[in-house]
Design a protein around this motif. Structure first.
Motif, PDB file in Angstrom:
ATOM      1  N   CYS A  20     -57.823 -29.278  12.701  1.00  0.00           N
ATOM      2  CA  CYS A  20     -58.871 -30.054  12.037  1.00  0.00           C
ATOM      3  C   CYS A  20     -59.419 -31.030  13.071  1.00  0.00           C
ATOM      4  O   CYS A  20     -58.774 -32.031  13.383  1.00  0.00           O
ATOM      5  CB  CYS A  20     -58.313 -30.793  10.839  1.00  0.00           C
ATOM      6  SG  CYS A  20     -59.492 -31.900  10.039  1.00  0.00           S
ATOM      7  N   ARG A  77     -57.369 -26.830  -6.421  1.00  0.00           N
ATOM      8  CA  ARG A  77     -57.028 -27.276  -5.076  1.00  0.00           C
ATOM      9  C   ARG A  77     -55.804 -28.193  -5.147  1.00  0.00           C
ATOM     10  O   ARG A  77     -55.716 -29.058  -6.032  1.00  0.00           O
ATOM     11  CB  ARG A  77     -58.202 -28.003  -4.443  1.00  0.00           C
ATOM     12  CG  ARG A  77     -58.020 -28.341  -2.981  1.00  0.00           C
ATOM     13  CD  ARG A  77     -59.345 -28.728  -2.352  1.00  0.00           C
ATOM     14  NE  ARG A  77     -60.015 -29.794  -3.055  1.00  0.00           N
ATOM     15  CZ  ARG A  77     -61.283 -30.136  -2.846  1.00  0.00           C
ATOM     16  NH1 ARG A  77     -62.001 -29.484  -1.966  1.00  0.00           N
ATOM     17  NH2 ARG A  77     -61.820 -31.131  -3.523  1.00  0.00           N
ATOM     18  N   TYR A 120     -58.173 -26.675   3.476  1.00  0.00           N
ATOM     19  CA  TYR A 120     -59.135 -27.720   3.799  1.00  0.00           C
ATOM     20  C   TYR A 120     -58.425 -28.920   4.400  1.00  0.00           C
ATOM     21  O   TYR A 120     -57.327 -29.270   3.963  1.00  0.00           O
ATOM     22  CB  TYR A 120     -59.855 -28.210   2.539  1.00  0.00           C
ATOM     23  CG  TYR A 120     -60.624 -27.163   1.785  1.00  0.00           C
ATOM     24  CD1 TYR A 120     -60.006 -26.389   0.799  1.00  0.00           C
ATOM     25  CD2 TYR A 120     -61.985 -26.961   2.025  1.00  0.00           C
ATOM     26  CE1 TYR A 120     -60.704 -25.428   0.099  1.00  0.00           C
ATOM     27  CE2 TYR A 120     -62.702 -26.006   1.320  1.00  0.00           C
ATOM     28  CZ  TYR A 120     -62.057 -25.244   0.360  1.00  0.00           C
ATOM     29  OH  TYR A 120     -62.758 -24.299  -0.339  1.00  0.00           O
ATOM     30  N   CYS A 121     -59.068 -29.559   5.361  1.00  0.00           N
ATOM     31  CA  CYS A 121     -58.584 -30.870   5.755  1.00  0.00           C
ATOM     32  C   CYS A 121     -59.515 -31.917   5.154  1.00  0.00           C
ATOM     33  O   CYS A 121     -60.691 -31.644   4.904  1.00  0.00           O
ATOM     34  CB  CYS A 121     -58.444 -31.031   7.261  1.00  0.00           C
ATOM     35  SG  CYS A 121     -59.975 -31.039   8.187  1.00  0.00           S
ATOM     36  N   ALA A 122     -58.961 -33.095   4.920  1.00  0.00           N
ATOM     37  CA  ALA A 122     -59.706 -34.164   4.289  1.00  0.00           C
ATOM     38  C   ALA A 122     -59.256 -35.498   4.858  1.00  0.00           C
ATOM     39  O   ALA A 122     -58.140 -35.609   5.381  1.00  0.00           O
ATOM     40  CB  ALA A 122     -59.488 -34.135   2.775  1.00  0.00           C
ATOM     41  N   TYR A 151     -59.655 -39.032  -1.355  1.00  0.00           N
ATOM     42  CA  TYR A 151     -60.216 -38.488  -0.132  1.00  0.00           C
ATOM     43  C   TYR A 151     -61.738 -38.424  -0.273  1.00  0.00           C
ATOM     44  O   TYR A 151     -62.254 -37.964  -1.292  1.00  0.00           O
ATOM     45  CB  TYR A 151     -59.636 -37.102   0.145  1.00  0.00           C
ATOM     46  CG  TYR A 151     -58.213 -37.149   0.628  1.00  0.00           C
ATOM     47  CD1 TYR A 151     -57.150 -37.195  -0.271  1.00  0.00           C
ATOM     48  CD2 TYR A 151     -57.919 -37.173   1.992  1.00  0.00           C
ATOM     49  CE1 TYR A 151     -55.840 -37.257   0.177  1.00  0.00           C
ATOM     50  CE2 TYR A 151     -56.615 -37.243   2.443  1.00  0.00           C
ATOM     51  CZ  TYR A 151     -55.578 -37.290   1.530  1.00  0.00           C
ATOM     52  OH  TYR A 151     -54.285 -37.364   1.982  1.00  0.00           O
ATOM     53  N   TRP A 163     -64.465 -34.141   3.548  1.00  0.00           N
ATOM     54  CA  TRP A 163     -63.811 -32.835   3.531  1.00  0.00           C
ATOM     55  C   TRP A 163     -64.423 -31.904   4.562  1.00  0.00           C
ATOM     56  O   TRP A 163     -65.625 -31.965   4.838  1.00  0.00           O
ATOM     57  CB  TRP A 163     -63.958 -32.197   2.147  1.00  0.00           C
ATOM     58  CG  TRP A 163     -63.248 -32.934   1.070  1.00  0.00           C
ATOM     59  CD1 TRP A 163     -63.689 -34.037   0.402  1.00  0.00           C
ATOM     60  CD2 TRP A 163     -61.960 -32.639   0.555  1.00  0.00           C
ATOM     61  NE1 TRP A 163     -62.740 -34.448  -0.500  1.00  0.00           N
ATOM     62  CE2 TRP A 163     -61.663 -33.599  -0.430  1.00  0.00           C
ATOM     63  CE3 TRP A 163     -61.002 -31.650   0.824  1.00  0.00           C
ATOM     64  CZ2 TRP A 163     -60.464 -33.605  -1.148  1.00  0.00           C
ATOM     65  CZ3 TRP A 163     -59.820 -31.649   0.101  1.00  0.00           C
ATOM     66  CH2 TRP A 163     -59.563 -32.616  -0.864  1.00  0.00           C
TER      67      TRP A 163
END
Length: 118
Positions: A22, A45, A94-96, A105, A108
């Motif tokens: 990420c 999610r 996903y990274c957040a 968060y 995203w």
């Protein structure tokens, strides 16, 4: 402007490994919590792992001992090393990011597909 770009997804056999990256920009790692989430088809999610300078690391129970979150501050990149992958790990990852003082968060990435074949 905060930007998060994931990479490293792909197709792997059960028992194999992948490392997700990420790449982050627009904020200081020391002030933020970076999280990895995943969403399987037809499911909500769900948080997988996160890290921050203040609170350290966290892992969801199903990935403890198999996944490792780490960061390279010089590269502004957070990694998720995934070992002993299982078919149930198949999802979009996903990274957040959120400021560590906040609960939600607010930024995203676009996600990267991980598919584990049996």
């Amino acid at each position: 402007e905060v930007q998060l770009v994931e990479s490293g997804g792909g197709l792997v056999q059960a028992g194999g490994s992948l490392r997700l990256s990420c790449a982050a920009s627009g904020f200081t790692f020391d002030d933020y919590t970076i999280g990895w989430f995943r969403q399987a088809p037809g499911k909500e999610r769900k948080g997988v792992s996160c890290m921050s300078s203040r609170d350290g690391t966290y892992y969801e129970d199903s990935v403890k001992g198999r996944f490792t979150i780490s960061s390279d501050k010089a590269k502004n990149t957070v990694y998720l090393q995934m070992n002993s992958l299982k078919p149930e790990d198949t999802a979009v990852y996903y990274c957040a990011a959120r400021h560590t003082l906040l609960r939600e968060y607010h930024d995203w990435g676009q996600g990267t597909q991980v598919t584990v074949s049996s």
